[in-house]
Write a protein that holds these residues in place. Structure first.
Motif, PDB file in Angstrom:
ATOM      1  N   GLY A  44      -0.933   4.524  -2.082  1.00  0.00           N
ATOM      2  CA  GLY A  44      -0.238   3.415  -2.722  1.00  0.00           C
ATOM      3  C   GLY A  44       0.797   2.839  -1.786  1.00  0.00           C
ATOM      4  O   GLY A  44       1.955   2.657  -2.135  1.00  0.00           O
ATOM      5  N   ASP A  65      -4.305   1.582  -0.289  1.00  0.00           N
ATOM      6  CA  ASP A  65      -3.835   0.687  -1.347  1.00  0.00           C
ATOM      7  C   ASP A  65      -5.019  -0.140  -1.831  1.00  0.00           C
ATOM      8  O   ASP A  65      -5.993  -0.351  -1.086  1.00  0.00           O
ATOM      9  CB  ASP A  65      -2.719  -0.226  -0.837  1.00  0.00           C
ATOM     10  N   ASP A  91      -8.641   2.170  -4.639  1.00  0.00           N
ATOM     11  CA  ASP A  91      -7.615   2.726  -5.525  1.00  0.00           C
ATOM     12  C   ASP A  91      -7.497   4.220  -5.266  1.00  0.00           C
ATOM     13  O   ASP A  91      -8.389   4.854  -4.703  1.00  0.00           O
ATOM     14  CB  ASP A  91      -7.946   2.435  -6.994  1.00  0.00           C
ATOM     15  N   SER A 107       3.483   9.803  -1.954  1.00  0.00           N
ATOM     16  CA  SER A 107       3.094   8.847  -3.000  1.00  0.00           C
ATOM     17  C   SER A 107       4.385   8.421  -3.679  1.00  0.00           C
ATOM     18  O   SER A 107       4.973   9.187  -4.463  1.00  0.00           O
ATOM     19  CB  SER A 107       2.125   9.485  -3.997  1.00  0.00           C
ATOM     20  N   THR A 110       4.062   5.259  -7.480  1.00  0.00           N
ATOM     21  CA  THR A 110       2.711   4.768  -7.768  1.00  0.00           C
ATOM     22  C   THR A 110       2.007   5.554  -8.875  1.00  0.00           C
ATOM     23  O   THR A 110       1.269   4.971  -9.669  1.00  0.00           O
ATOM     24  CB  THR A 110       1.835   4.819  -6.505  1.00  0.00           C
ATOM     25  N   LYS A 151       2.834   1.043 -17.288  1.00  0.00           N
ATOM     26  CA  LYS A 151       3.165   2.346 -16.708  1.00  0.00           C
ATOM     27  C   LYS A 151       2.993   3.470 -17.733  1.00  0.00           C
ATOM     28  O   LYS A 151       3.301   3.307 -18.904  1.00  0.00           O
ATOM     29  CB  LYS A 151       4.607   2.342 -16.195  1.00  0.00           C
TER      30      LYS A 151
END
Length: 202
Positions: A44, A65, A91, A107, A110, A151
């Motif tokens: 990410g 990414d 992804d 990370s 992300t 999220k």
């Protein structure tokens, strides 16, 4: 009468001179690494602020990414600066990493965009791709923040639970440094869980 055409708005150039915005946990993780260079994975990566920092520290970096346009510009900038950064447009759940390859895996902000089942999958992938003695640095947003449909915020202690079989070198859950998205914009702050952990020898 012909239709009036309008030029598409020009895309803003990406500012790669972001040393001041390098994640503090990435800098802190380097204090625990047992080598001064090696292979690093940035899952990410976005525009690559942390990838560039690690490459400048001597790491060969793989930046992953799903925004291919951003990665193209990242690769061009890395080439211009003669830095070892490989870009992979996919992804996080689809990236296939070589086992035991990386000395450092990061990370940053992300994993909270993934559902819980995918978080488990990605962290397992991160672990399997890490060399013995390798380091992870991970930062996520927690449920102390305002709920967001995009999220999946982490529960208290959740991030730490994924590393019960690793040596935990640093763990915290706290409000981060206030920031603005624009010079004169409103001030934001996010509650984050952060971990630095080392893979133990078998």
């Amino acid at each position: 009468m012909p239709l009036e055409s309008h030029p598409k708005p020009a895309q803003k150039p990406i500012d790669f001179s972001q040393e001041k915005t390098i994640s503090s946990i990435v800098k802190r993780a380097l204090q625990y690494t047992q080598i001064s260079h090696g292979y690093a994975l940035d899952l990410g990566s976005g525009v690559g602020r942390n990838s560039f920092f690690l490459a400048e520290e001597g790491y060969s970096v793989v930046a992953v990414d799903q925004d291919c346009n951003v990665l193209r510009k990242l690769a061009q900038e890395a080439h211009r600066r003669e830095l070892l950064i490989e870009t992979v447009c996919t992804d996080m759940t689809s990236y296939n990493a070589d086992a035991d390859r990386f000395n450092l895996v990061i990370s940053i902000n992300t994993l909270h965009f993934l559902p819980r089942t995918d978080v488990s999958k990605v962290i397992a992938l991160m672990k399997s791709s890490t060399a013995i003695g390798g380091i992870h640095a991970v930062s996520v947003q927690t449920t102390h923040n305002k709920p967001n449909k995009v999220k999946r915020l982490f529960d208290e202690g959740e991030l730490k639970s994924y590393y019960s079989d690793w040596e935990i070198l640093h763990y915290s859950e706290d409000w981060g440094t206030p920031f603005r998205l624009a010079p004169q914009g409103p001030v934001f702050t996010k509650h984050r869980a952060e971990i630095i952990a080392r893979r133990r020898a078998k």
